[in-house]
Enzyme design. Structure first.
Site, short mmCIF file in Angstrom:
data_model
loop_
_atom_site.label_atom_id
_atom_site.label_comp_id
_atom_site.label_asym_id
_atom_site.label_seq_id
_atom_site.Cartn_x
_atom_site.Cartn_y
_atom_site.Cartn_z
N GLU A 55 0.82 -1.21 0.00
CA GLU A 55 0.00 0.00 0.00
C GLU A 55 0.85 1.26 0.00
OE1 GLU A 55 -2.18 -2.94 2.80
OE2 GLU A 55 -0.16 -2.61 2.00
N GLY A 295 13.44 -39.38 1.62
CA GLY A 295 13.21 -40.77 1.27
C GLY A 295 11.89 -41.27 1.83
#
Length: 370
Positions: A55, A295
């Protein structure tokens, strides 16, 4: 409630917010467009924590033309003092005539207060325009603010029969260059990269972001219950890695710390790392999104613990067979009621590989209602 023009300007604000995809952490990605008399007079986005919010950047670009303009902002303007002053005050002082927000800020320090202050100042303020898109852009920030832990996205590369590597561990390269580049883009947007000690020992990955133009690199996190990784592992290069363990072996801890790693003991009482506690700790450190590449052991443990929010699956057009390694080590099921349910959000081709994005559904979840 919202016009076609409103939709167009908010879509522009969302595109601006995406410019901070790799850099805003731990802050949300926010864009802002200021429109007066049917013309964009200023726009901005948030780039980095500590710098001006979207803003304020838009107001600076607009100057005096901001008076009476409509502000389209992808997240409710902040109403509290953080590293920067409240954006609500800046909008009011600039004489903004109307504010349209995509999403209410989930931060408890804001949570509707910004919109309320605007209305109290006589500025019409509405919320909810393109909220789904805004939420997707800040899924990690929302998760951290509402539940205290990051959004965990798990990435897997596998064959069409769901195998990640040969029985001897060989896996490079299952997927092609396009899929690997895409994987690095998802790494880059994360705040932390998570893997396990088995992957470090077998593959010795750097676990860094490559081929992406960004100066922010995610925190590297290794789950290593017994501190079995070598101090020379490439993932520790340059320092700054976090190793989560379940042991207090002073010698191993000292060796890793000598390489610049932080060692965090989080035992769960069974000799393993307390994974929920690790995710909570990452949330306390401002981590919004975790990108996991591990894994089957760690992947299965995270999935079984209910800590995985999203799967990012890259499927190569090949078959490896039953002897090859699978994706998830999970408890044996006796009925289909225990299966892990998914909602597939996206299917896309990357070169010759298939990419699927899927969210985990809660127990008993219905993908048709997700």
């Amino acid at each position: 409630m919202f016009s076609a023009a409103d939709h167009g300007y908010m879509a522009r604000a969302l595109r601006l917010a995406e410019r901070g995809l790799y850099t805003t952490s731990p802050n949300p990605r926010v864009g802002c467009v200021l429109v007066r008399d049917g013309r964009i007079v200023g726009e901005g986005w948030h780039a980095r924590a500590g710098e001006a919010h979207a803003e304020v950047n838009a107001l600076r670009a607009a100057g005096d033309a901001a008076r009476g303009a409509t502000a389209y902002v992808t997240l409710e303007p902040c109403a509290h003092h953080g590293r920067t002053p409240p954006c609500v005050d800046a909008l009011i002082a600039a004489g903004i005539g109307r504010v349209v927000a995509a999403l209410e800020d989930p931060n408890p320090r804001v949570a509707g207060r910004g919109l309320a202050q605007l209305r109290a100042a006589g500025i019409p303020a509405s919320c909810g325009l393109l909220s789904t898109d805004a939420a997707a852009l800040n899924v990690g920030f929302i998760a951290r603010m509402t539940r205290g832990r990051p959004w965990l996205r798990m990435k897997m590369a596998a064959s069409l029969d769901g195998r990640t590597a040969l029985d001897n561990g060989l896996s490079q390269w299952l997927t092609g260059p396009a899929a690997r580049r895409d994987g690095h883009r998802w790494r880059a947007r994360a705040c932390a990269l998570l893997t396990g000690s088995g992957t470090v020992r077998e593959d010795d990955p750097q676990f860094t972001v490559r081929d992406i133009d960004t100066d922010r690199h995610p925190l590297r996190v290794v789950v290593d219950s017994h501190l079995g990784i070598a101090p020379t592992a490439r993932i520790l290069a340059g320092g700054g890695a976090l190793v989560a363990c379940a042991t207090a072996d002073a010698g191993k801890v000292a060796a890793l710390r000598a390489q610049g790693a932080e060692v965090l003991a989080l035992p769960d009482g069974t000799g393993r790392v307390d994974l929920p506690a690790l995710l909570a700790e990452l949330g306390r450190r401002g981590v919004n999104e975790v990108h996991a590449e591990a894994g089957s052991g760690l992947s299965g443990a995270l999935l079984h613990a209910g800590l995985v929010d999203e799967l990012l699956l890259y499927l190569a057009p090949c078959l490896l067979g039953d002897s090859a390694r699978g994706m998830f080590a999970l408890p044996v099921l006796s009925t289909l009621e225990g299966r892990v349910r998914l909602c597939i959000d996206e299917v896309r081709m990357l070169g010759s590989d298939l990419r699927l994005r899927a969210r985990l559904l809660p127990d008993g979840g219905d993908a048709s209602r997700a």
